[in-house]
Structures are given as structure tokens and as C-alpha cells.
Design an enzyme around this catalytic site. Structure first.
Site, mmCIF file in Angstrom:
data_model
loop_
_atom_site.group_PDB
_atom_site.id
_atom_site.type_symbol
_atom_site.label_atom_id
_atom_site.label_comp_id
_atom_site.label_asym_id
_atom_site.label_seq_id
_atom_site.Cartn_x
_atom_site.Cartn_y
_atom_site.Cartn_z
ATOM 1 N N ASP A 1 6.571 46.263 75.441
ATOM 2 C CA ASP A 1 5.507 45.665 76.541
ATOM 3 C C ASP A 1 6.100 45.621 77.903
ATOM 4 O O ASP A 1 5.352 45.167 78.861
ATOM 5 C CB ASP A 1 5.238 44.281 76.194
ATOM 6 C CG ASP A 1 6.471 43.377 76.024
ATOM 7 O OD1 ASP A 1 7.572 43.583 76.437
ATOM 8 O OD2 ASP A 1 6.275 42.068 75.598
ATOM 9 N N HIS B 1 9.271 41.838 77.721
ATOM 10 C CA HIS B 1 10.491 41.209 77.185
ATOM 11 C C HIS B 1 11.555 42.295 77.249
ATOM 12 O O HIS B 1 11.432 43.212 77.161
ATOM 13 C CB HIS B 1 9.881 40.618 75.862
ATOM 14 C CG HIS B 1 8.851 39.377 75.960
ATOM 15 N ND1 HIS B 1 7.682 39.660 76.088
ATOM 16 C CD2 HIS B 1 9.123 38.005 75.823
ATOM 17 C CE1 HIS B 1 6.936 38.387 76.072
ATOM 18 N NE2 HIS B 1 7.869 37.638 75.830
ATOM 19 N N SER C 1 10.530 32.331 74.495
ATOM 20 C CA SER C 1 10.456 33.553 73.739
ATOM 21 C C SER C 1 11.710 34.396 73.872
ATOM 22 O O SER C 1 12.155 35.208 72.876
ATOM 23 C CB SER C 1 9.364 34.486 73.924
ATOM 24 O OG SER C 1 9.234 34.927 75.348
#
Length: 304
Positions: free
Chosen positions: A230, A233, A68
């Protein structure tokens, strides 16, 4: 990346020899961290395409692989994704068009790299950049196995004629939602994997850039600005910071291996194990194969 909450107490016991009491604490902290971080099904816009289209020359075919972090998880604008950041950076510095093809996906582990390469065989990449390892940690994949899979992917890409850049796994100790002692265990595990990744990737012919703590010095000034909502990330600023290190390593590798392959670079040389240890403690360090032999590395230190 997926949530680091999957780094369970079982992994902690195996790596750090914690007590039964700490085992229970780690389980509770992992569940709390998962709740704090959360997940989203939103996908960032695709950054695949041609960058520097107004420049002369044939496009440099660049393949992006990994998890990601390479996808650009959490970004709403294509300009903030690693695809665009790398494409713009490479085309601007090298002065040639760059064709970006990104096969990374959220949740990918080192075991997924071969499938990502399969999906891009027709591209015939000249340059490949890999960011992977975080999900190997959260899924408790042994570091030796994870590094071996990374090395196999690098060897395959090299056999395809591609120059390869690997960004080693970041230091999980910088992730604020992870409380102590969970953060301490994750820091140990991530640094251990980063060492293994460096050795395996360099042995296979890649240039590795350490991402261990590249965000940490900036956190003193930018606070949470380098992390997304969050707090796990990267934010847009964080992705740009990581991309700068990857682009710098890619440009160095391309110029030394393709543009000026016969020029001797004035790089420090040390054993590969020493280089891996140094890189883990000094983010931004580049480690590449050295002419002296398989167990030696050429090191380019980053000056903060």
C-alpha cells in the site's frame, strides 16, 4: 494506522492556514490517496509468546502497545511482525528469555492506550513499548490532547513498575501516495505531534526514540523496499528497521535503569524542548529524563 486520507482540509486549515483553493485541492488529494492506499481486513499472525526459551533466567515480561505499525499490518509471516522482531532482538542482546504480549490493534489512537493497558494488567509488564499517533493525525486529534493521553499512559505504566519506550510518530512526508500539498501539511502535523509526544512522554518517565525519518535515508538505496504494497505501512524490511531502533532504546533503558542503575551514562543534556526539537530533525535520537530536573533531558544521538 488507518488511511492518511482522513487528514482533511479542515485540519490543514487549522494547522497551516491554507487558502480556500488549497482546501479544495486537499480534499481531492485525500480521496485519491485513500483509493491508492486502500485497506485490508487481513490480520498478521500473532507473535505473542516466549522468545529465547533456551536461555537462563526468569522471562522479561514485555508489553507492546499501539496501532497497526506495532501489529505488523500487512505481514504474512510471524517472523516479520514487531512482536517477533522485538522478542528475538531483546532476548538475544540481553541474554534472557522474553515474554511478548501485544495488545496493539489496527486503527488505535492515543485514547485507546488505557484500554490496552487494562487488558494487560495481569501481565505485570516490566518493559512496555508504545507506537501510536498516526491515527490521531488522520482523525484530526489535537496534538496537545494526543500527547497528554500518551503521557497519562506512560505514567500509569511507570506506576505499575514498568520501564517504558515510546517511538514517536514517523514523518508523514515520506509517504509517497500523499501528493503535494497534502504531503506537506501531513509532514507539518506529524512533526508537530512528534515534538509534543517527546515532551509529554519524557516528562512522564519514558525514553523516547525518534522515528521521524529513520526510513528516509534508506529509501535512496532501497526505493520502495521499506514500504508494503500500500506504500503507506512498512514492508518486512521496514518493520525490521523500526524494530531495531525500538530494541536499541529498550536495551539502553533496561541496562541503565535495571542492570546498572547507579552508573552515570555519558549522555548529552539539554532542555526538554531543545531535545524534542533536535529529535524531530534527527531520527534515531533517544531522549530520556535527566537527573537535573523535570524540564531537562538526556540525549543519545544516533550516528548514521
Amino acid at each position: 494506522m488507518t488511511s492518511p486520507a482522513r487528514t482533511t482540509a479542515k485540519a490543514a486549515v487549522r494547522t497551516a492556514g491554507v487558502s480556500v483553493g488549497t482546501y479544495v485541492v486537499l480534499i481531492a488529494q485525500a480521496l485519491l490517496a485513500r483509493r491508492r492506499i486502500g485497506t485490508t481486513t487481513d490480520r498478521p499472525p500473532s507473535g505473542n509468546g516466549l522468545y529465547g526459551h533456551d536461555l537462563d533466567g526468569d522471562p522479561l515480561r514485555c508489553l507492546l502497545l499501539g496501532d497497526s505499525t506495532m501489529v505488523g499490518y500487512g505481514m504474512k509471516s510471524v517472523d516479520n511482525t514487531p512482536s517477533a522482531l522485538v522478542g528475538i532482538g531483546l532476548s538475544h542482546i540481553l541474554g534472557v528469555p522474553v515474554q511478548i504480549h501485544n495488545e496493539s490493534f489496527v486503527g488505535a489512537r492515543s485514547s485507546d492506550l488505557q484500554g490496552q493497558i487494562d487488558a494487560a494488567v495481569d501481565l505485570k509488564p516490566q518493559l512496555a513499548i508504545i507506537l501510536v499517533g498516526a491515527n490521531d493525525i488522520t482523525h484530526q486529534v489535537p496534538a496537545k490532547r494526543s500527547a497528554r493521553r500518551l503521557g497519562a499512559a506512560v505514567r500509569r505504566l511507570r506506576a505499575m513498575g514498568s520501564e517504558v519506550i515510546v517511538g514517536s510518530v514517523p514523518d508523514f512526508g515520506t509517504i509517497k501516495p500523499l501528493p503535494v500539498p497534502l504531503r506537506t501539511v501531513c509532514r507539518y502535523w506529524s512533526r508537530h505531534l512528534a515534538r509534543r509526544q517527546t515532551v509529554a512522554a519524557v516528562e512522564a518517565g519514558a525514553r523516547v526514540v525518534s522515528l521521524s525519518d529513520v526510513l528516509e535515508p534508506l529509501l535512496l538505496l532501497k526505493a520502495d523496499a521499506l514500504f508494503g504494497d500500500d506504500r503507506f505501512h512498512p514492508s518486512a524490511h521496514g518493520y525490521a528497521t523500526v524494530a531495531n531502533f525500538l530494541v536499541d532504546a529498550a536495551v539502553t533503558q533496561w541496562r541503565s535503569s535495571v542492570v546498572r542503575p547507579h552508573e552515570e551514562a555519558p549522555l548529552e543534556q539539554m532542555t526538554l524542548e531543545e531535545a524534542a526539537e533536535w529529535a524531530v530533525d534527527h531520527g534515531g535520537t533517544q531522549v530520556a529524563p535527566a537527573p537535573r530536573g523535570r524540564r531537562w533531558a538526556a540525549v543519545l544521538r544516533w550516528r548514521r
